[in-house]
Design a protein around this motif. Structure first.
Motif, PDB file in Angstrom:
ATOM      1  N   GLU A 222     -29.131 -32.022  58.707  1.00  0.00           N
ATOM      2  CA  GLU A 222     -30.264 -31.017  58.884  1.00  0.00           C
ATOM      3  C   GLU A 222     -31.644 -31.448  59.360  1.00  0.00           C
ATOM      4  OE1 GLU A 222     -26.674 -28.786  56.969  1.00  0.00           O
ATOM      5  OE2 GLU A 222     -27.931 -30.560  56.712  1.00  0.00           O
ATOM      6  N   THR A 223     -31.854 -32.617  58.309  1.00  0.00           N
ATOM      7  CA  THR A 223     -33.328 -33.480  58.370  1.00  0.00           C
ATOM      8  C   THR A 223     -33.386 -33.829  59.761  1.00  0.00           C
ATOM      9  OG1 THR A 223     -33.293 -33.521  56.012  1.00  0.00           O
ATOM     10  CG2 THR A 223     -34.416 -34.995  57.217  1.00  0.00           C
ATOM     11  N   SER A 224     -32.297 -34.645  60.052  1.00  0.00           N
ATOM     12  CA  SER A 224     -32.564 -35.506  61.398  1.00  0.00           C
ATOM     13  C   SER A 224     -32.780 -34.705  62.631  1.00  0.00           C
ATOM     14  CB  SER A 224     -31.062 -36.078  61.440  1.00  0.00           C
ATOM     15  OG  SER A 224     -30.019 -35.360  62.027  1.00  0.00           O
ATOM     16  N   ALA A 225     -32.277 -33.291  62.491  1.00  0.00           N
ATOM     17  CA  ALA A 225     -32.549 -32.412  63.544  1.00  0.00           C
ATOM     18  C   ALA A 225     -34.100 -31.612  63.745  1.00  0.00           C
ATOM     19  CB  ALA A 225     -31.502 -30.999  63.468  1.00  0.00           C
ATOM     20  N   PRO A 297     -31.680 -35.392  44.877  1.00  0.00           N
ATOM     21  CA  PRO A 297     -31.046 -34.362  44.058  1.00  0.00           C
ATOM     22  C   PRO A 297     -31.482 -34.045  42.592  1.00  0.00           C
ATOM     23  CG  PRO A 297     -29.564 -35.572  45.346  1.00  0.00           C
ATOM     24  CD  PRO A 297     -30.606 -36.403  45.376  1.00  0.00           C
ATOM     25  N   ALA A 298     -31.899 -33.016  42.378  1.00  0.00           N
ATOM     26  CA  ALA A 298     -32.038 -32.742  40.768  1.00  0.00           C
ATOM     27  C   ALA A 298     -30.691 -33.167  39.840  1.00  0.00           C
ATOM     28  CB  ALA A 298     -32.670 -31.681  40.512  1.00  0.00           C
ATOM     29  N   PRO A 316     -31.742 -28.887  44.882  1.00  0.00           N
ATOM     30  CA  PRO A 316     -30.146 -28.787  44.264  1.00  0.00           C
ATOM     31  C   PRO A 316     -29.329 -29.816  44.944  1.00  0.00           C
ATOM     32  CG  PRO A 316     -31.034 -26.778  45.133  1.00  0.00           C
ATOM     33  CD  PRO A 316     -32.350 -27.859  45.468  1.00  0.00           C
ATOM     34  N   PRO A 317     -28.314 -30.221  44.154  1.00  0.00           N
ATOM     35  CA  PRO A 317     -27.331 -31.383  44.469  1.00  0.00           C
ATOM     36  C   PRO A 317     -26.401 -30.744  45.730  1.00  0.00           C
ATOM     37  CG  PRO A 317     -27.410 -31.349  42.240  1.00  0.00           C
ATOM     38  CD  PRO A 317     -28.213 -30.153  42.709  1.00  0.00           C
ATOM     39  N   GLY A 318     -26.123 -31.636  46.808  1.00  0.00           N
ATOM     40  CA  GLY A 318     -25.188 -31.148  47.966  1.00  0.00           C
ATOM     41  C   GLY A 318     -25.969 -30.003  48.839  1.00  0.00           C
ATOM     42  N   ASP A 319     -27.156 -30.028  49.133  1.00  0.00           N
ATOM     43  CA  ASP A 319     -27.838 -28.844  49.654  1.00  0.00           C
ATOM     44  C   ASP A 319     -28.603 -29.397  50.679  1.00  0.00           C
ATOM     45  OD1 ASP A 319     -29.138 -26.673  50.902  1.00  0.00           O
ATOM     46  OD2 ASP A 319     -29.575 -25.721  49.013  1.00  0.00           O
ATOM     47  N   GLY A 320     -27.978 -29.866  51.893  1.00  0.00           N
ATOM     48  CA  GLY A 320     -28.636 -29.987  53.046  1.00  0.00           C
ATOM     49  C   GLY A 320     -29.901 -29.416  53.299  1.00  0.00           C
TER      50      GLY A 320
END
Length: 376
Positions: A222-225, A297-298, A316-320
């Protein structure tokens, strides 16, 4: 003091455990002590390491690759460990991330009446769940049995200390990791390097670390987009090929070390970490020393390192999507990035390997004093 440092990996097997073991050996020599390293032999490692790889003698024991993760070596049964301890006659045995070789080192120390300090560094229970889909409970039974036999267990973060105590491991204290704040420094920022990586974009975001399933690097999608964002990944590992296919917008730079790695850190606008299973997270600390704001991640080690809203942002962990939104927030506020980066640098600049090495020596002295008191 003679110390036998038994570690599951050691340079040139570069990872967090190996790096910490190398820095520990260097500090022991610096303070006039006599360390000996015992570590598994890797396929790429010479039988006798070159002088620049270790500040002290190294004994390599036979090993095999971990199934499904060949970069990790498992020591095989043999007499070399016992012979090394008998030859060195240590006053104390230091067990770095004990699981296989370290467990044998613990038993060998007990047979010789030598105190042992166990350093917890790898969340094997969560790794077992990630790679095998099961085995977490068995891994904790192993961890508990090994560490309960130690005179002292050292945890790298508050989260790791809590994990250990909640699973019944006794005699646990906190011992963090050092950082080379001379090498990892904001002054390493390189305008030419930045320009070559950005290739016309405005914001340079980076991840540094192993490319493996437990690191969740796929969450960079998501960040790379994001428009105007160039995402770079520095590191290698078993997931490299799959990630290159999954993340076509990401620029993969492979493994980098030394001053080259320091320039890359300092040239970032935002550092991202994605993995939720870090017992410490050295790369976050290196980014902070480089004056770069962090998104992480927290969970685990980053909870101790990242002061949310002051040195970076925890998500939150695992949240792109949350990772992306945090990058977008920082990307739109250059003044905040500078403020967070400067605060991060101040938070870790004094946490040198010399400083934490002296903390380790104080833990050794406490263990030796306790043994002496009991004997008396």
């Amino acid at each position: 003091m003679r110390v036998a440092l038994v570690t599951e990996s050691f340079p040139p097997d570069v990872n967090g455990v190996a790096h910490c073991a190398l820095q520990t050996a260097r500090h022991l020599v610096r303070r006039g002590h006599e360390p000996l390293v015992v570590a598994p032999l890797a396929n790429s490692a010479p039988t006798a390491p070159q002088a620049h790889e270790s500040p002290c003698p190294v004994v390599r024991v036979p090993s095999m690759p971990l199934p499904g993760y060949p970069q990790v070596r498992i020591a095989l049964p043999g007499r070399r460990l016992s012979a090394a301890l008998d030859g060195h006659r240590p006053d104390l045995v230091h067990l770095a991330s004990p699981f296989v070789l370290g467990a044998r080192g613990m038993a060998a120390a007990a047979r010789r009446g030598v105190p042992a300090v166990a350093v917890y560094q790898t969340d094997m229970a969560r790794y077992a769940h990630t790679y095998l889909g099961r085995g977490g409970a068995a891994a904790w039974r192993r961890i508990r049995a090994v560490h309960a036999a130690a005179d002292l267990t050292l945890a790298p973060s508050s989260a790791a200390l809590l994990d250990l105590t909640e699973h019944g491991v006794p005699r646990v204290r906190l011992w963090p990791r050092g950082v080379d704040s001379g090498r990892f420094h904001p002054g390493r920022r390189d305008a030419v390097l930045r320009s070559s990586l950005l290739a016309g974009r405005e914001l340079l975001v980076g991840y540094v670390g192993r490319l493996a399933p437990e690191k969740d690097v796929r969450l960079l999608a998501e960040t790379s987009a994001l428009p105007g964002v160039r995402t770079v990944v520095i590191g290698e590992g078993p997931s490299a090929a799959a990630l290159r296919a999954q993340l076509p917008e990401v620029r993969f730079l492979g493994r980098r070390t030394g001053d080259e790695l320091a320039r890359l850190y300092a040239s970032l606008d935002v550092f991202m970490h994605t993995g939720p299973f870090e017992t410490f997270c050295q790369t976050v600390q290196e980014a902070m020393a480089s004056g770069v704001p962090v998104v992480a991640p927290a969970a685990g080690g980053p909870l101790d390192l990242v002061d949310h809203g002051r040195t970076g942002l925890l998500v939150p962990p695992g949240d792109g999507v949350a990772l992306r939104d945090a990058v977008r927030t920082l990307g739109g506020d250059a003044e905040r990035r500078l403020r967070y980066g400067a605060a991060g640098r101040r938070a870790v600049a004094a946490r040198t390997w010399e400083a934490v090495g002296d903390q380790l020596l104080a833990h050794y002295e406490d263990v030796l004093a306790d043994r002496t008191a009991v004997a008396a």
